[in-house]
Design a protein around this motif. Structure first.
Motif, mmCIF file in Angstrom:
data_model
loop_
_atom_site.group_PDB
_atom_site.id
_atom_site.type_symbol
_atom_site.label_atom_id
_atom_site.label_comp_id
_atom_site.label_asym_id
_atom_site.label_seq_id
_atom_site.Cartn_x
_atom_site.Cartn_y
_atom_site.Cartn_z
ATOM 1 N N UNK A 149 3.290 13.050 -9.506
ATOM 2 C CA UNK A 149 4.036 12.114 -10.555
ATOM 3 C C UNK A 149 4.224 11.019 -9.665
ATOM 4 N N UNK A 150 4.629 11.088 -8.478
ATOM 5 C CA UNK A 150 4.699 9.120 -7.496
ATOM 6 C C UNK A 150 3.196 9.201 -7.381
ATOM 7 N N UNK A 207 0.907 -1.346 -0.040
ATOM 8 C CA UNK A 207 0.060 0.248 0.003
ATOM 9 C C UNK A 207 1.115 1.272 0.063
ATOM 10 N N UNK A 208 1.891 1.390 -1.450
ATOM 11 C CA UNK A 208 2.139 2.391 -1.365
ATOM 12 C C UNK A 208 1.742 3.867 -1.873
ATOM 13 N N UNK A 209 1.458 3.388 -2.137
ATOM 14 C CA UNK A 209 0.361 4.758 -3.112
ATOM 15 C C UNK A 209 -0.143 6.003 -1.946
ATOM 16 N N UNK A 210 -0.263 6.974 -1.994
ATOM 17 C CA UNK A 210 -0.602 7.855 -0.752
ATOM 18 C C UNK A 210 -1.656 9.763 -1.827
ATOM 19 N N UNK A 213 0.974 9.103 -9.779
ATOM 20 C CA UNK A 213 0.182 8.346 -11.521
ATOM 21 C C UNK A 213 1.114 7.384 -11.213
ATOM 22 N N UNK A 214 2.367 7.134 -10.963
ATOM 23 C CA UNK A 214 3.713 6.287 -10.908
ATOM 24 C C UNK A 214 3.085 5.154 -10.407
ATOM 25 N N UNK A 215 2.335 4.712 -9.124
ATOM 26 C CA UNK A 215 1.477 4.124 -8.546
ATOM 27 C C UNK A 215 0.650 3.244 -9.303
ATOM 28 N N UNK A 216 -0.339 4.568 -9.665
ATOM 29 C CA UNK A 216 -1.323 4.016 -10.045
ATOM 30 C C UNK A 216 -1.403 2.802 -11.204
#
Length: 219
Positions: free
Chosen positions: A72-73, A53-56, A75-78
């Motif tokens: 950006x982060x 669970x890294x998407x914040x 969207x990367x996780x998405x």
């Protein structure tokens, strides 16, 4: 690297360190999903429940740099979440004819964009182009196969490690970065804003592709 935009170089000094953390598709008629599925079924990547669970969510009251980095982060996780659970053949499925877009083609394209903008343009650190060439400018979308799909995902993850470090190393949003875009200077603000646009566009493509492939929808 001859990906999204051709890049010239200059000799501008680097920005001080900081601790904060293109894309036309080919329109030729693509092969059907059955064209890429003759091999034995490939193992799926991890299921959504096994992803850390890294998407914040980006903070709603952040400053400019924190907001750019956070989006950006996010969207990367998405991007990784949208393809999670797809097997290698599904990753290569071109499900919206006549577009050549596929989930893994988009991941390859995002990998190239990350390297180009945050290493080649930002730091003037020329990178080899793993997918495209003058003779095959859409190789990131075209030259896909199930045998290499899972390795392409791992290459994306590894590229993110490198580009996160490059992004965090540059603190100045205003001044010109080391490299050039089409012979012109850009600053980090332009690069980060462009990457947000690039991700937003292709995550929408992934939504359509994945909904056709296995019915999934989501953010």
């Amino acid at each position: 690297m001859s990906t999204p935009d051709a890049s010239a170089t200059s000799t501008l000094p680097s920005s001080p360190d900081a601790s904060s953390p293109d894309s036309a598709s080919d329109t030729s008629t693509p092969p059907s999903a059955s064209d890429t599925s003759s091999a034995a079924p490939s193992p799926a990547i991890s299921t959504a429940r096994s992803l850390p669970a890294t998407r914040v969510d980006p903070p709603p009251m952040a400053g400019e740099r924190e907001s750019l980095d956070a989006w950006i982060e996010y969207y990367r996780e998405t991007a990784l979440r949208k393809i999670d659970g797809l097997d290698a053949e599904q990753l290569c499925t071109r499900s919206v004819p006549p577009s050549a877009l596929s989930p893994i083609g988009i991941i390859r394209h995002l990998t190239d964009n990350e390297a180009y903008w945050l290493r080649e343009v930002l730091l003037d650190d020329e990178q080899p182009d793993p997918h495209c060439s003058e003779d095959n400018p859409d190789g990131d979308f075209e030259d896909i196969e199930p045998a290499t799909a899972l390795a392409d995902i791992e290459a994306y993850r590894q590229e993110l490690d490198a580009t996160r470090a490059a992004q965090a190393s540059w603190s100045d949003l205003d001044g010109p970065v080391r490299g050039l875009r089409h012979g012109e200077h850009v600053n980090l603000r332009w690069i980060l804003t462009h990457l947000i646009e690039e991700y937003a566009r292709h995550l929408g493509h992934l939504d359509l592709l994945c909904e056709v492939i296995d019915g999934r929808t989501g953010e």
